[in-house]
Design a protein around this motif. Sequence first.
Motif, PDB file in Angstrom:
ATOM      1  N   ALA A 173      -3.162  19.741   6.778  1.00  0.00           N
ATOM      2  CA  ALA A 173      -1.512  20.463   6.793  1.00  0.00           C
ATOM      3  C   ALA A 173      -0.674  19.363   6.285  1.00  0.00           C
ATOM      4  O   ALA A 173       0.697  19.593   5.765  1.00  0.00           O
ATOM      5  N   ILE A 174      -0.798  17.827   5.754  1.00  0.00           N
ATOM      6  CA  ILE A 174       0.066  17.237   5.368  1.00  0.00           C
ATOM      7  C   ILE A 174      -0.277  16.920   3.840  1.00  0.00           C
ATOM      8  O   ILE A 174       1.203  17.435   2.943  1.00  0.00           O
ATOM      9  N   ALA A 175      -1.305  17.290   3.030  1.00  0.00           N
ATOM     10  CA  ALA A 175      -1.017  17.911   1.559  1.00  0.00           C
ATOM     11  C   ALA A 175      -0.274  19.257   1.433  1.00  0.00           C
ATOM     12  O   ALA A 175       0.115  19.010   0.186  1.00  0.00           O
ATOM     13  N   ARG A 176       0.309  20.223   2.163  1.00  0.00           N
ATOM     14  CA  ARG A 176       0.244  21.609   2.412  1.00  0.00           C
ATOM     15  C   ARG A 176       1.639  21.547   2.272  1.00  0.00           C
ATOM     16  O   ARG A 176       2.761  21.816   1.186  1.00  0.00           O
ATOM     17  N   GLY A 177       2.344  20.429   3.129  1.00  0.00           N
ATOM     18  CA  GLY A 177       3.952  20.685   3.929  1.00  0.00           C
ATOM     19  C   GLY A 177       4.591  19.241   3.699  1.00  0.00           C
ATOM     20  O   GLY A 177       5.878  19.515   3.670  1.00  0.00           O
ATOM     21  N   VAL A 178       3.696  18.571   3.433  1.00  0.00           N
ATOM     22  CA  VAL A 178       4.516  17.010   3.306  1.00  0.00           C
ATOM     23  C   VAL A 178       4.957  16.299   2.085  1.00  0.00           C
ATOM     24  O   VAL A 178       3.732  16.801   0.958  1.00  0.00           O
ATOM     25  N   ASP A 179       5.927  15.954   1.714  1.00  0.00           N
ATOM     26  CA  ASP A 179       6.242  15.781  -0.084  1.00  0.00           C
ATOM     27  C   ASP A 179       6.167  14.532  -0.507  1.00  0.00           C
ATOM     28  O   ASP A 179       5.884  13.535  -0.929  1.00  0.00           O
ATOM     29  N   GLU A 180       5.782  13.570   0.736  1.00  0.00           N
ATOM     30  CA  GLU A 180       5.911  11.569   0.849  1.00  0.00           C
ATOM     31  C   GLU A 180       5.477  11.209   2.518  1.00  0.00           C
ATOM     32  O   GLU A 180       5.824  11.710   3.262  1.00  0.00           O
ATOM     33  N   ILE A 181       4.650  10.100   2.088  1.00  0.00           N
ATOM     34  CA  ILE A 181       3.664   9.546   3.448  1.00  0.00           C
ATOM     35  C   ILE A 181       4.770   8.279   3.782  1.00  0.00           C
ATOM     36  O   ILE A 181       4.274   7.534   2.392  1.00  0.00           O
ATOM     37  N   ILE A 182       5.603   7.890   4.794  1.00  0.00           N
ATOM     38  CA  ILE A 182       5.143   6.717   4.519  1.00  0.00           C
ATOM     39  C   ILE A 182       4.748   5.937   5.746  1.00  0.00           C
ATOM     40  O   ILE A 182       4.765   6.325   6.754  1.00  0.00           O
ATOM     41  N   VAL A 183       3.240   4.727   5.972  1.00  0.00           N
ATOM     42  CA  VAL A 183       2.247   4.446   7.017  1.00  0.00           C
ATOM     43  C   VAL A 183       2.837   3.258   7.236  1.00  0.00           C
ATOM     44  O   VAL A 183       2.909   2.034   6.157  1.00  0.00           O
ATOM     45  N   SER A 184       2.674   2.817   8.738  1.00  0.00           N
ATOM     46  CA  SER A 184       2.992   1.676   8.379  1.00  0.00           C
ATOM     47  C   SER A 184       1.923   0.462   8.180  1.00  0.00           C
ATOM     48  O   SER A 184       1.081   1.190   8.346  1.00  0.00           O
ATOM     49  N   LEU A 185       1.514  -0.616   7.308  1.00  0.00           N
ATOM     50  CA  LEU A 185       0.982  -1.805   7.260  1.00  0.00           C
ATOM     51  C   LEU A 185       1.510  -2.718   7.828  1.00  0.00           C
ATOM     52  O   LEU A 185       2.506  -3.608   7.608  1.00  0.00           O
ATOM     53  N   ASP A 186       0.652  -3.724   8.752  1.00  0.00           N
ATOM     54  CA  ASP A 186       1.437  -5.042   9.326  1.00  0.00           C
ATOM     55  C   ASP A 186       0.651  -5.857   8.397  1.00  0.00           C
ATOM     56  O   ASP A 186       1.344  -6.818   9.444  1.00  0.00           O
ATOM     57  N   GLY A 187      -0.418  -6.406   7.701  1.00  0.00           N
ATOM     58  CA  GLY A 187      -1.063  -7.272   7.831  1.00  0.00           C
ATOM     59  C   GLY A 187      -2.670  -6.575   6.787  1.00  0.00           C
ATOM     60  O   GLY A 187      -2.683  -5.642   6.726  1.00  0.00           O
ATOM     61  N   PRO A 188      -3.339  -7.637   6.471  1.00  0.00           N
ATOM     62  CA  PRO A 188      -4.692  -7.357   6.792  1.00  0.00           C
ATOM     63  C   PRO A 188      -5.088  -6.613   7.390  1.00  0.00           C
ATOM     64  O   PRO A 188      -4.816  -6.915   9.232  1.00  0.00           O
ATOM     65  N   GLU A 189      -6.461  -6.769   7.741  1.00  0.00           N
ATOM     66  CA  GLU A 189      -6.720  -6.001   8.866  1.00  0.00           C
ATOM     67  C   GLU A 189      -7.140  -6.266  10.137  1.00  0.00           C
ATOM     68  O   GLU A 189      -6.536  -5.527  11.276  1.00  0.00           O
TER      69      GLU A 189
ATOM     70  N   VAL B  40       1.806   8.176  -1.103  1.00  0.00           N
ATOM     71  CA  VAL B  40       1.423   7.207   0.368  1.00  0.00           C
ATOM     72  C   VAL B  40       2.346   5.577   0.466  1.00  0.00           C
ATOM     73  O   VAL B  40       1.663   5.018  -0.597  1.00  0.00           O
ATOM     74  N   HIS B  41       3.014   5.543   0.706  1.00  0.00           N
ATOM     75  CA  HIS B  41       3.617   4.125  -0.032  1.00  0.00           C
ATOM     76  C   HIS B  41       3.405   3.458   2.189  1.00  0.00           C
ATOM     77  O   HIS B  41       3.061   4.333   3.365  1.00  0.00           O
ATOM     78  N   GLY B  42       3.197   1.926   2.240  1.00  0.00           N
ATOM     79  CA  GLY B  42       3.216   1.647   3.267  1.00  0.00           C
ATOM     80  C   GLY B  42       4.947   0.153   2.975  1.00  0.00           C
ATOM     81  O   GLY B  42       5.362   0.710   2.254  1.00  0.00           O
ATOM     82  N   ARG B  43       5.091   1.205   5.063  1.00  0.00           N
ATOM     83  CA  ARG B  43       6.228  -0.554   5.036  1.00  0.00           C
ATOM     84  C   ARG B  43       5.266  -1.554   6.084  1.00  0.00           C
ATOM     85  O   ARG B  43       4.978  -0.995   7.291  1.00  0.00           O
ATOM     86  N   CYS B  44       5.813  -2.651   5.774  1.00  0.00           N
ATOM     87  CA  CYS B  44       5.624  -3.400   7.150  1.00  0.00           C
ATOM     88  C   CYS B  44       6.338  -3.562   7.596  1.00  0.00           C
ATOM     89  O   CYS B  44       7.589  -5.281   6.883  1.00  0.00           O
ATOM     90  N   THR B  45       6.573  -4.546   8.842  1.00  0.00           N
ATOM     91  CA  THR B  45       7.472  -5.225   9.558  1.00  0.00           C
ATOM     92  C   THR B  45       7.793  -6.820   9.818  1.00  0.00           C
ATOM     93  O   THR B  45       6.437  -7.152  10.179  1.00  0.00           O
ATOM     94  N   VAL B  46       7.910  -7.041   8.648  1.00  0.00           N
ATOM     95  CA  VAL B  46       7.986  -9.005   8.997  1.00  0.00           C
ATOM     96  C   VAL B  46       8.316  -9.175  10.098  1.00  0.00           C
ATOM     97  O   VAL B  46       9.421  -9.412  10.663  1.00  0.00           O
ATOM     98  N   GLN B  47       6.890 -10.291  11.155  1.00  0.00           N
ATOM     99  CA  GLN B  47       7.642 -11.075  12.066  1.00  0.00           C
ATOM    100  C   GLN B  47       6.150 -12.087  12.154  1.00  0.00           C
ATOM    101  O   GLN B  47       5.875 -12.960  11.141  1.00  0.00           O
ATOM    102  N   LYS B  48       6.399 -12.152  13.440  1.00  0.00           N
ATOM    103  CA  LYS B  48       5.466 -14.083  13.766  1.00  0.00           C
ATOM    104  C   LYS B  48       4.012 -13.817  13.937  1.00  0.00           C
ATOM    105  O   LYS B  48       3.483 -14.758  12.463  1.00  0.00           O
ATOM    106  N   ALA B  49       3.729 -12.877  13.444  1.00  0.00           N
ATOM    107  CA  ALA B  49       1.918 -12.441  13.558  1.00  0.00           C
ATOM    108  C   ALA B  49       1.756 -12.058  12.219  1.00  0.00           C
ATOM    109  O   ALA B  49       0.163 -12.408  11.875  1.00  0.00           O
TER     110      ALA B  49
END
Length: 361
Positions: free
Chosen positions: A120-136, A168-177
């Motif tokens: 459904a995403i591949a058919r209906g979405v043009d861009e994904i921005i996924v939250s990534l907070d660091g290594p695993e 598919v892009h990543g976005r990281c919120t910089v914080q204490k962790a």
Amino acid sequence: MPADISIAGSPTAVDKESNGAREGKLTSLPILLLNVHEHCNCRCVMCDIWQRKDGRELDLEDFARHRESLLQLGVRNVVLTGGEPLLHRNFEVLCDFLKECNIVVTLLTTGLLISKHAAAIARGVDEIIVSLDGPEDVHDQVRRVKGAYRLIGDGVRAVKQIGTGLPVHGRCTVQKANHRLLRKTVAAAQALSLDSISFLAADAASQAFNRELVWPGQRQSQIMLTHQEVEALEEETAALVREYALEIRTRYVRESEAKLKRITRRFREHLGELSPIAPLCNAPWVSAVLEVDGSVRPCFFHKKIGDVGGETLEQVVNGQEARNFRTSLKVSENAICQRCVCSLNYERTPEPGPQPRAQRT
């Protein structure tokens, strides 16, 4: 789930005159941020959205009555946000409706359900921005979901295997962790085959993200940095600039060196070491946020400017309350704007703009 949403235009000086700013009336609204579902499937330490009890989702029948407003206002991009948009029971139907309106669709997501909804995403979405907070290990710790990082990887592989070229892009919120882990976050994004990674400072000074009140000091200290930690972030930023110079130059890391340094400045402002400075932003003149309950905001952080209950989206964004807000707002002097961590600075272009991916040649 906010982001640096310069998705259909380029950064430029704020231009309000060309959009009817003199009277506060909008002649176009290029970007609409659409709250699709109020619940979230993560329990992030820097956000209270997951504590919502109602779990309401966007009423698609009611939203469909705004079709004429979308066309009349020239909406070019709809950003699906929440909560988690993929929790909506009729996510695919929503995307179909937006495609019928020839609108580019950006999905902001935690990434946990991408694999499940890959077709459904591949058919209906043009861009994904996924939250990534660091290594695993750090990402899973921040999200408070075991296996969250692995699920992002599964989802990215699933949509890329379909072969549509969906970015598919990543976005990281910089914080204490994660403030000492910017380089490892870039490496994690590359390991996940993300197409880019961006960074923004954590927000602790607003009532956004389901906060009834601004967080008390003790809660803010869980994500904001101490003086020593800000110095560590400065060192990490400098190392990132040195070691990932090519990625910054080619915009795999979306921020320039100057923008990366502004993240550190935000933390120094929070500590009272520097006076807050508002970023260049024209969000209230080029975008709006439509909440599940029908509330309309000029951005994630300011109070609502109307409600679509009984009115169309166009009537609300050009209603008296909304027009009064825009004509009186001075971004550089507004306390909320001065503390903003994810501004929008959108450049209008004479061309119709990017087309939905499914219709590109």
